[in-house]
Scaffold this motif. Structure first.
Motif, PDB file in Angstrom:
ATOM      1  N   GLU A 106       2.124   3.295 -12.022  1.00 18.34           N
ATOM      2  CA  GLU A 106       1.183   4.115 -11.256  1.00 18.34           C
ATOM      3  C   GLU A 106       0.079   4.651 -12.147  1.00 18.34           C
ATOM      4  O   GLU A 106       0.311   4.907 -13.334  1.00 18.34           O
ATOM      5  N   GLY A 107      -1.076   4.878 -11.584  1.00 17.08           N
ATOM      6  CA  GLY A 107      -2.154   5.538 -12.336  1.00 17.08           C
ATOM      7  C   GLY A 107      -2.770   4.641 -13.389  1.00 17.08           C
ATOM      8  O   GLY A 107      -3.261   5.116 -14.410  1.00 17.08           O
ATOM      9  N   VAL A 108      -2.772   3.330 -13.138  1.00 19.39           N
ATOM     10  CA  VAL A 108      -3.393   2.391 -14.074  1.00 19.39           C
ATOM     11  C   VAL A 108      -4.910   2.455 -13.889  1.00 19.39           C
ATOM     12  O   VAL A 108      -5.421   2.225 -12.795  1.00 19.39           O
ATOM     13  N   MET A 118      -7.102  17.884  -0.771  1.00 16.24           N
ATOM     14  CA  MET A 118      -6.126  16.957  -1.353  1.00 16.24           C
ATOM     15  C   MET A 118      -4.695  17.492  -1.168  1.00 16.24           C
ATOM     16  O   MET A 118      -4.472  18.703  -1.113  1.00 16.24           O
ATOM     17  N   PRO A 119      -3.714  16.588  -1.110  1.00 15.53           N
ATOM     18  CA  PRO A 119      -2.334  17.001  -0.832  1.00 15.53           C
ATOM     19  C   PRO A 119      -1.776  18.017  -1.833  1.00 15.53           C
ATOM     20  O   PRO A 119      -0.952  18.854  -1.464  1.00 15.53           O
ATOM     21  N   GLY A 120      -2.243  17.958  -3.065  1.00 16.52           N
ATOM     22  CA  GLY A 120      -1.771  18.932  -4.054  1.00 16.52           C
ATOM     23  C   GLY A 120      -2.056  20.367  -3.643  1.00 16.52           C
ATOM     24  O   GLY A 120      -1.380  21.300  -4.093  1.00 16.52           O
ATOM     25  N   ASP A 171      10.005   7.286  -7.155  1.00 16.82           N
ATOM     26  CA  ASP A 171       8.649   7.688  -7.504  1.00 16.82           C
ATOM     27  C   ASP A 171       8.673   8.550  -8.771  1.00 16.82           C
ATOM     28  O   ASP A 171       9.678   9.199  -9.066  1.00 16.82           O
ATOM     29  N   ASP A 172       7.561   8.536  -9.495  1.00 15.16           N
ATOM     30  CA  ASP A 172       7.380   9.415 -10.664  1.00 15.16           C
ATOM     31  C   ASP A 172       8.474   9.212 -11.702  1.00 15.16           C
ATOM     32  O   ASP A 172       8.893  10.170 -12.368  1.00 15.16           O
ATOM     33  N   PHE A 173       8.949   7.987 -11.841  1.00 14.63           N
ATOM     34  CA  PHE A 173      10.048   7.741 -12.770  1.00 14.63           C
ATOM     35  C   PHE A 173       9.608   8.034 -14.207  1.00 14.63           C
ATOM     36  O   PHE A 173       8.556   7.593 -14.647  1.00 14.63           O
ATOM     37  N   PHE A 221       6.922  23.026   6.964  1.00 16.99           N
ATOM     38  CA  PHE A 221       6.012  22.236   7.802  1.00 16.99           C
ATOM     39  C   PHE A 221       5.873  20.788   7.319  1.00 16.99           C
ATOM     40  O   PHE A 221       5.423  19.911   8.058  1.00 16.99           O
ATOM     41  N   VAL A 222       6.271  20.542   6.074  1.00 13.39           N
ATOM     42  CA  VAL A 222       6.150  19.188   5.526  1.00 13.39           C
ATOM     43  C   VAL A 222       6.926  18.176   6.383  1.00 13.39           C
ATOM     44  O   VAL A 222       6.554  17.006   6.467  1.00 13.39           O
ATOM     45  N   VAL A 223       7.982  18.648   7.051  1.00 12.34           N
ATOM     46  CA  VAL A 223       8.761  17.748   7.901  1.00 12.34           C
ATOM     47  C   VAL A 223       7.894  17.260   9.066  1.00 12.34           C
ATOM     48  O   VAL A 223       7.826  16.070   9.365  1.00 12.34           O
ATOM     49  N   ALA A 231       0.849  -1.186   0.000  1.00 13.50           N
ATOM     50  CA  ALA A 231       0.000   0.000   0.000  1.00 13.50           C
ATOM     51  C   ALA A 231       0.882   1.233   0.000  1.00 13.50           C
ATOM     52  O   ALA A 231       2.035   1.176   0.441  1.00 13.50           O
ATOM     53  N   GLU A 232       0.334   2.327  -0.502  1.00 15.73           N
ATOM     54  CA  GLU A 232       1.016   3.617  -0.362  1.00 15.73           C
ATOM     55  C   GLU A 232       0.186   4.486   0.566  1.00 15.73           C
ATOM     56  O   GLU A 232      -1.041   4.575   0.420  1.00 15.73           O
ATOM     57  N   ALA A 233       0.860   5.116   1.529  1.00 15.49           N
ATOM     58  CA  ALA A 233       0.179   6.047   2.437  1.00 15.49           C
ATOM     59  C   ALA A 233       0.099   7.414   1.768  1.00 15.49           C
ATOM     60  O   ALA A 233       1.108   7.961   1.328  1.00 15.49           O
ATOM     61  N   LEU A 234      -1.113   7.943   1.667  1.00 20.28           N
ATOM     62  CA  LEU A 234      -1.328   9.262   1.057  1.00 20.28           C
ATOM     63  C   LEU A 234      -2.161  10.092   2.032  1.00 20.28           C
ATOM     64  O   LEU A 234      -3.189   9.627   2.529  1.00 20.28           O
ATOM     65  N   VAL A 235      -1.701  11.288   2.322  1.00 22.04           N
ATOM     66  CA  VAL A 235      -2.348  12.069   3.377  1.00 22.04           C
ATOM     67  C   VAL A 235      -3.507  12.905   2.830  1.00 22.04           C
ATOM     68  O   VAL A 235      -3.473  13.334   1.675  1.00 22.04           O
ATOM     69  N   ARG A 236      -4.542  13.083   3.626  1.00 21.48           N
ATOM     70  CA  ARG A 236      -5.651  13.986   3.322  1.00 21.48           C
ATOM     71  C   ARG A 236      -5.849  14.906   4.511  1.00 21.48           C
ATOM     72  O   ARG A 236      -5.615  14.499   5.654  1.00 21.48           O
ATOM     73  N   ILE A 279       5.818   5.189   2.114  1.00 22.93           N
ATOM     74  CA  ILE A 279       5.606   6.565   2.573  1.00 22.93           C
ATOM     75  C   ILE A 279       6.386   7.502   1.659  1.00 22.93           C
ATOM     76  O   ILE A 279       7.417   7.123   1.093  1.00 22.93           O
ATOM     77  N   ASN A 280       5.867   8.700   1.488  1.00 22.86           N
ATOM     78  CA  ASN A 280       6.493   9.663   0.590  1.00 22.86           C
ATOM     79  C   ASN A 280       7.532  10.499   1.326  1.00 22.86           C
ATOM     80  O   ASN A 280       7.303  10.966   2.439  1.00 22.86           O
ATOM     81  N   VAL A 281       8.668  10.691   0.673  1.00 20.18           N
ATOM     82  CA  VAL A 281       9.758  11.475   1.245  1.00 20.18           C
ATOM     83  C   VAL A 281       9.848  12.792   0.478  1.00 20.18           C
ATOM     84  O   VAL A 281      10.079  12.798  -0.730  1.00 20.18           O
TER      85      VAL A 281
HETATM   86  P1  C2E Z   1       2.324  10.585  -5.654  1.00 19.76           P
HETATM   87  O1  C2E Z   1       3.274  10.200  -4.575  1.00 19.76           O
HETATM   88  O2  C2E Z   1       2.768  10.433  -7.061  1.00 19.76           O
HETATM   89  O3  C2E Z   1       0.997   9.770  -5.351  1.00 19.76           O
HETATM   90  C1  C2E Z   1       0.181   9.214  -6.365  1.00 19.76           C
HETATM   91  C2  C2E Z   1      -0.987  10.112  -6.664  1.00 19.76           C
HETATM   92  O4  C2E Z   1      -1.720   9.566  -7.762  1.00 19.76           O
HETATM   93  C3  C2E Z   1      -1.996  10.212  -5.526  1.00 19.76           C
HETATM   94  O5  C2E Z   1      -2.553  11.517  -5.530  1.00 19.76           O
HETATM   95  C4  C2E Z   1      -3.042   9.177  -5.935  1.00 19.76           C
HETATM   96  O6  C2E Z   1      -4.318   9.406  -5.351  1.00 19.76           O
HETATM   97  C5  C2E Z   1      -3.076   9.414  -7.403  1.00 19.76           C
HETATM   98  N1  C2E Z   1      -3.590   8.266  -8.147  1.00 19.76           N
HETATM   99  C6  C2E Z   1      -3.593   6.960  -7.788  1.00 19.76           C
HETATM  100  N2  C2E Z   1      -4.133   6.174  -8.738  1.00 19.76           N
HETATM  101  C7  C2E Z   1      -4.495   7.006  -9.749  1.00 19.76           C
HETATM  102  C8  C2E Z   1      -5.119   6.792 -11.043  1.00 19.76           C
HETATM  103  O7  C2E Z   1      -5.443   5.682 -11.431  1.00 19.76           O
HETATM  104  N3  C2E Z   1      -5.327   7.901 -11.797  1.00 19.76           N
HETATM  105  C9  C2E Z   1      -4.976   9.142 -11.389  1.00 19.76           C
HETATM  106  N4  C2E Z   1      -5.215  10.177 -12.194  1.00 19.76           N
HETATM  107  N5  C2E Z   1      -4.375   9.389 -10.183  1.00 19.76           N
HETATM  108  C10 C2E Z   1      -4.152   8.319  -9.387  1.00 19.76           C
HETATM  109  P2  C2E Z   1      -2.758  12.336  -4.189  1.00 19.76           P
HETATM  110  O8  C2E Z   1      -3.148  11.427  -3.072  1.00 19.76           O
HETATM  111  O9  C2E Z   1      -3.640  13.493  -4.511  1.00 19.76           O
HETATM  112  O10 C2E Z   1      -1.292  12.867  -3.847  1.00 19.76           O
HETATM  113  C11 C2E Z   1      -0.643  13.765  -4.694  1.00 19.76           C
HETATM  114  C12 C2E Z   1       0.816  13.922  -4.317  1.00 19.76           C
HETATM  115  O11 C2E Z   1       0.950  14.539  -3.039  1.00 19.76           O
HETATM  116  C13 C2E Z   1       1.547  12.588  -4.187  1.00 19.76           C
HETATM  117  O12 C2E Z   1       1.902  12.136  -5.466  1.00 19.76           O
HETATM  118  C14 C2E Z   1       2.727  13.000  -3.335  1.00 19.76           C
HETATM  119  O13 C2E Z   1       3.716  13.612  -4.130  1.00 19.76           O
HETATM  120  C15 C2E Z   1       2.119  14.045  -2.418  1.00 19.76           C
HETATM  121  N6  C2E Z   1       1.788  13.424  -1.118  1.00 19.76           N
HETATM  122  C16 C2E Z   1       0.677  12.733  -0.745  1.00 19.76           C
HETATM  123  N7  C2E Z   1       0.760  12.339   0.545  1.00 19.76           N
HETATM  124  C17 C2E Z   1       1.964  12.769   1.006  1.00 19.76           C
HETATM  125  C18 C2E Z   1       2.652  12.684   2.270  1.00 19.76           C
HETATM  126  O14 C2E Z   1       2.186  12.101   3.275  1.00 19.76           O
HETATM  127  N8  C2E Z   1       3.888  13.276   2.347  1.00 19.76           N
HETATM  128  C19 C2E Z   1       4.450  13.925   1.276  1.00 19.76           C
HETATM  129  N9  C2E Z   1       5.669  14.482   1.436  1.00 19.76           N
HETATM  130  N10 C2E Z   1       3.848  14.021   0.082  1.00 19.76           N
HETATM  131  C20 C2E Z   1       2.618  13.445  -0.061  1.00 19.76           C
END
Ligand code: C2E
Ligand code: CA
Ligand code: CA
Ligand code: CA
Length: 272
Positions: free
Chosen positions: A235-237, A71-73, A178-180, A84-86, A57-62, A115-117
């Motif tokens: 990613e993003g399949v 959303m994190p963006g 990531d994002d290769f 503050f990201v630290v 799994a990937e942890a993604l913050v909201r 986890i994202n760095v």
């Molecule tokens: P990321 O690390 O590249 O994370 C993948 C992003 O793609 C996530 O967006 C995810 O929801 C989205 N995604 C997953 N599957 C699909 C898909 O099939 N199609 C599309 N279009 N998108 C998909 P999310 O959650 O909005 O996060 C965006 C970015 O914010 C992340 O990109 C990452 O760079 C950053 N981020 C998120 N959580 C954290 C965190 O806890 N710490 C840090 N430092 N950055 C974070």
């Protein structure tokens, strides 16, 4: 198409004003929001492309405030500028440790969580030590955590990124790029990258019918990675066609809406 220079200027100005206001509000509320636990970790499943089984799994913050999900963006870039990201990331890392600890306690099937760095961490020489102490304090095996470093970190901060990566991997943490393929590619850096996994950027899978050229590039990266003993996750399949193609070129893993969106931890636990 362009409007008069004067009105263009006004439009731009109002937008800037709104952005500044929004940014000021975020700056003024972030610390209290962290204390109030408005930041919530979601998990997005990663699957093995060959049998669709769950492999991580990937942890993604909201940021959930008054029932609205931000959303994190909308806030991570601001937190990267003000530092503050630290704080936020270490909160996320600790939440992930708590999740894994709970799974261990309940005897659940354990899958690694990534986890994202942020690039900001690399300015701190103690970053790897800090992660290590946190994870040690929860008694979590290092191989249950995978640190995702974006490709762009390696271009802007090559030495620090390579050093951190080697240290993390030396300790036994999983590491992925990531994002290769998203930016100016770092193909020549691959030879120095001691990575376990390459995460192919979702831009490659932006539309259902991949062009022949894109298919060639993707399949070449996969075969190159295999020869370098790295695994590839796409990613993003989003579609079955993409998944079929990826299986045909022997991509190892996938993550994307086709399988699942990022979901609350409670929902993820129903999958394991
Ligand atoms: P990321 O690390 O590249 O994370 C993948 C992003 O793609 C996530 O967006 C995810 O929801 C989205 N995604 C997953 N599957 C699909 C898909 O099939 N199609 C599309 N279009 N998108 C998909 P999310 O959650 O909005 O996060 C965006 C970015 O914010 C992340 O990109 C990452 O760079 C950053 N981020 C998120 N959580 C954290 C965190 O806890 N710490 C840090 N430092 N950055 C974070
Ligand atoms: Ca990521
Ligand atoms: Ca990514
Ligand atoms: Ca990204």
């Amino acid at each position: 198409i362009k409007s008069a220079p004067h009105s263009t200027y006004c439009f731009f100005d109002i937008n800037m004003q709104l952005n500044l206001q929004r940014e000021a509000e975020i700056n003024n509320t972030m610390e209290q929001a962290l204390k109030d636990r408005e930041f919530v970790v979601y998990l997005q499943p990663k699957v093995n492309l060959h049998d669709n089984s769950l492999v991580g799994a990937e942890a993604l913050v909201r940021w959930i405030r008054d029932g609205i999900i931000i959303m994190p963006g909308d806030f991570i870039p601001i937190f990267e500028n003000n530092g503050f990201v630290v704080n936020l990331d270490f909160f996320v890392y600790e939440e992930v440790c708590k999740i894994l600890k709970e799974w261990m306690k309940q005897g659940k099937k354990l899958v690694p969580i990534s986890i994202n760095v942020s690039r900001v961490h690399l300015h701190d020489e103690k970053f790897v030590d800090n992660i290590k102490s946190l994870v040690d304090s929860y008694g979590i095996p290092y191989n249950l955590l995978e640190l995702e470093l974006t490709e762009s970190i390696f271009l802007s901060n090559t030495e620090a990124a390579l050093t951190a990566m080697r240290q993390l991997r030396g300790l036994g943490f999983g590491v992925s790029i990531d994002d290769f393929g998203a930016g100016y590619s770092s193909l020549n850096l691959l030879k120095d990258m001691a990575t376990d996994v390459i995460k192919l950027d979702k831009e490659f899978f932006g539309h259902d019918n991949m062009q022949r050229e894109e298919q060639i590039i993707v399949s070449s990266i996969i075969s190159m990675a295999k020869q370098l003993n790295m695994k590839v996750l796409s990613e993003g399949v989003e579609t079955q066609n993409q998944s079929d193609f990826l299986r045909s070129v022997r991509c190892d893993m996938a993550q994307g809406y086709l399988y699942s969106r990022p979901i609350p931890v409670g929902d993820f636990e129903k999958l394991i």
